[in-house]
Write a protein that holds these residues in place. Structure first.
Motif, short mmCIF file in Angstrom:
data_model
loop_
_atom_site.label_atom_id
_atom_site.label_comp_id
_atom_site.label_asym_id
_atom_site.label_seq_id
_atom_site.Cartn_x
_atom_site.Cartn_y
_atom_site.Cartn_z
N THR A 172 0.85 -1.20 0.00
CA THR A 172 0.00 0.00 0.00
C THR A 172 0.87 1.24 0.00
O THR A 172 1.84 1.32 0.77
CB THR A 172 -0.85 0.08 1.29
OG1 THR A 172 -1.60 -1.11 1.44
CG2 THR A 172 -1.78 1.28 1.27
N THR A 173 0.52 2.22 -0.83
CA THR A 173 1.09 3.55 -0.66
C THR A 173 0.01 4.59 -0.91
O THR A 173 -1.15 4.25 -1.20
CB THR A 173 2.37 3.77 -1.51
OG1 THR A 173 3.05 4.93 -0.99
CG2 THR A 173 2.10 3.93 -2.98
N LYS A 174 0.38 5.87 -0.71
CA LYS A 174 -0.64 6.93 -0.72
C LYS A 174 -0.17 8.14 -1.50
O LYS A 174 1.04 8.44 -1.52
CB LYS A 174 -0.93 7.39 0.73
CG LYS A 174 -1.06 6.25 1.71
CD LYS A 174 -1.38 6.70 3.12
CE LYS A 174 -1.31 5.52 4.07
NZ LYS A 174 0.02 5.27 4.64
N ALA A 175 -1.12 8.82 -2.10
CA ALA A 175 -0.83 10.10 -2.77
C ALA A 175 -1.06 11.23 -1.77
O ALA A 175 -2.11 11.29 -1.12
CB ALA A 175 -1.74 10.27 -3.98
N TYR A 176 -0.06 12.12 -1.64
CA TYR A 176 -0.15 13.18 -0.63
C TYR A 176 -0.89 14.42 -1.17
O TYR A 176 -1.21 14.50 -2.37
CB TYR A 176 1.26 13.53 -0.12
CG TYR A 176 1.19 14.21 1.23
CD1 TYR A 176 0.58 13.59 2.32
CD2 TYR A 176 1.71 15.49 1.42
CE1 TYR A 176 0.48 14.22 3.54
CE2 TYR A 176 1.64 16.12 2.66
CZ TYR A 176 1.02 15.48 3.72
OH TYR A 176 0.92 16.10 4.92
N MET A 197 -2.45 15.86 -5.38
CA MET A 197 -3.88 15.75 -5.74
C MET A 197 -4.14 16.34 -7.12
O MET A 197 -3.39 17.19 -7.60
CB MET A 197 -4.75 16.45 -4.69
CG MET A 197 -4.77 15.76 -3.34
SD MET A 197 -5.49 14.09 -3.33
CE MET A 197 -4.01 13.09 -3.34
N GLY A 198 -5.26 15.91 -7.73
CA GLY A 198 -5.63 16.32 -9.09
C GLY A 198 -5.37 15.14 -10.03
O GLY A 198 -4.54 14.27 -9.73
N LEU A 203 -1.75 10.68 -11.31
CA LEU A 203 -1.20 9.66 -12.24
C LEU A 203 0.34 9.69 -12.20
O LEU A 203 0.99 8.65 -12.15
CB LEU A 203 -1.69 9.91 -13.67
CG LEU A 203 -3.18 9.62 -13.93
CD1 LEU A 203 -3.53 9.94 -15.39
CD2 LEU A 203 -3.54 8.17 -13.61
N ASN A 204 0.90 10.91 -12.21
CA ASN A 204 2.36 11.03 -12.15
C ASN A 204 2.90 10.49 -10.83
O ASN A 204 3.92 9.78 -10.79
CB ASN A 204 2.79 12.50 -12.30
CG ASN A 204 2.41 13.08 -13.65
OD1 ASN A 204 2.09 12.34 -14.58
ND2 ASN A 204 2.42 14.40 -13.76
N ALA A 205 2.20 10.82 -9.75
CA ALA A 205 2.65 10.39 -8.41
C ALA A 205 2.64 8.87 -8.31
O ALA A 205 3.54 8.26 -7.71
CB ALA A 205 1.74 10.99 -7.34
N PHE A 206 1.62 8.25 -8.90
CA PHE A 206 1.53 6.78 -8.88
C PHE A 206 2.75 6.16 -9.55
O PHE A 206 3.38 5.24 -9.02
CB PHE A 206 0.24 6.33 -9.59
CG PHE A 206 0.05 4.84 -9.62
CD1 PHE A 206 -0.62 4.19 -8.59
CD2 PHE A 206 0.53 4.09 -10.67
CE1 PHE A 206 -0.80 2.81 -8.61
CE2 PHE A 206 0.36 2.71 -10.70
CZ PHE A 206 -0.30 2.06 -9.67
#
Ligand SMILES: NC(=O)c1ccc[n+]([C@@H]2O[C@H](COP(=O)([O-])OP(=O)(O)OC[C@H]3O[C@@H](n4cnc5c(N)ncnc54)[C@H](OP(=O)(O)O)[C@@H]3O)[C@@H](O)[C@H]2O)c1
Length: 291
Positions: A75-79, A83-84, A89-92
């Motif tokens: 599991t990981t998370k977008a901070y 957001m947006g 998508l880039n953060a993933f």
């Protein structure tokens, strides 16, 4: 080796009911050693986040363990700053690269702040594209959760929330169950604050079962149907925290722990403006954008 129960999410994906959280394990070497030790002890669920800045160390430990990727639930998370739609998508992609994987088991929106509806559409795309097996949120109140559910194609499968004997959130858990959103407890020990490990009632019940207060707290939350992700960097505690599967608490014991509820957060209260400022400023030197 200990057998951790598996729970089924609303889409049928199975998830271990207990895992290791790695928040505040900032030293990469320590993080890698901790995750590696947990893997050898039988942990198969790991909870990190881009904001923890240790995804790379988690990925290194997985690689070193030589345990097949498909046997681990990651599991990981977008901070908030990720957001947006396009930023998420880039953060993933960046998180996957740091973790050394091409898919995630669970991707979460870290907080109900900034453009999380745009992010949710990104999570839906990643899910439909088969890049993530389950998607969810963290720290959503029942109102925020229902609002999200009303406005999306794929409802969240998980809501990861602060949950421990001092903040039990029974009504919110009932609502999540109605909505088939699996609750996952972060800070199951309230990070050891408020003398939770020294609490007399918890000590008495724990002693009755020949267990520690940490084991009792985890077992209590398991019996409430929660997923738990305790954090420790100590090898003996990592093992202790996993040894919760072969005893059970009576209904009377469960009820008496209910009396400890203070019905207010001990760690994160997004109703306080100072907290919102704090979490926005958390990443003063955002390594999350560096890969
Ligand atoms: N989504 C979110 O917003 C959010 C927020 C916070 C946390 N989380 C997740 O939830 C995970 C757990 O929460 P947390 O790390 O904040 O706190 P926690 O698990 O409630 O508590 C960790 C603290 O308890 C100590 N500890 C662990 N096992 C123990 C034992 N058996 N006996 C005595 N002390 C023990 C640890 O010390 P040592 O390490 O020294 O053993 C550490 O100080 C995090 O790591 C993270 O993955 C998510």
């Amino acid at each position: 080796m200990t057998t951790v129960a598996q729970i089924s999410l609303r889409n049928g994906v199975k998830m271990p009911q207990e895992g290791l959280g790695v928040f505040q394990i900032n030293d990469p070497k320590l993080c890698e050693e901790t995750v590696l030790h947990a893997l050898h002890s039988g942990y198969r669920l790991f909870d990190t986040a881009s904001s923890y800045q240790n995804e790379q160390a988690v990925g290194q430990a997985l690689k070193k363990s030589q345990i097949p990727r498909s046997n681990v639930f990651l599991t990981t998370k977008a901070y908030i700053q990720e957001m947006g739609y396009q930023p998420t998508l880039n953060a993933f992609d960046k998180s996957c690269r740091r973790l050394g994987t091409d898919y995630l088991d669970l991707y979460l929106i870290h907080m109900p702040l900034n453009d999380y509806f745009g992010s949710w559409r990104a999570l839906e795309k990643l899910y439909k594209d088969g890049r993530v097996r389950a998607i969810g949120v963290c720290n959503f109140t029942s109102t925020e959760l229902l609002d999200l559910i009303f406005n999306v194609q794929i409802p969240p499968m998980i809501n990861q929330i602060e949950n421990h004997p001092l903040y039990q959130r029974t009504q919110e858990l009932d609502f999540m169950r109605q909505q088939k959103v699996q609750p996952e407890a972060w800070a199951p020990f309230a990070e050891g604050r408020r003398g939770i490990f020294q609490n007399e009632l918890l000590q008495k019940i724990a002693m009755h079962h020949g267990k520690t207060v940490a084991q009792l707290i985890l077992r209590w939350n398991i019996q409430r149907g929660m997923v738990v992700i305790p954090k420790s960097t100590h090898q003996q505690r990592i093992q202790e925290n996993l040894d919760i599967w072969y005893f059970s608490l009576s209904p009377a014991e469960m009820n008496s722990i209910g009396s400890l509820d203070e019905n207010k957060p001990q760690m994160l209260d997004l109703n306080r403006l100072s907290e919102v400022r704090r979490v926005y400023n958390y990443l003063t030197n955002p390594v999350v954008t560096s890969l």
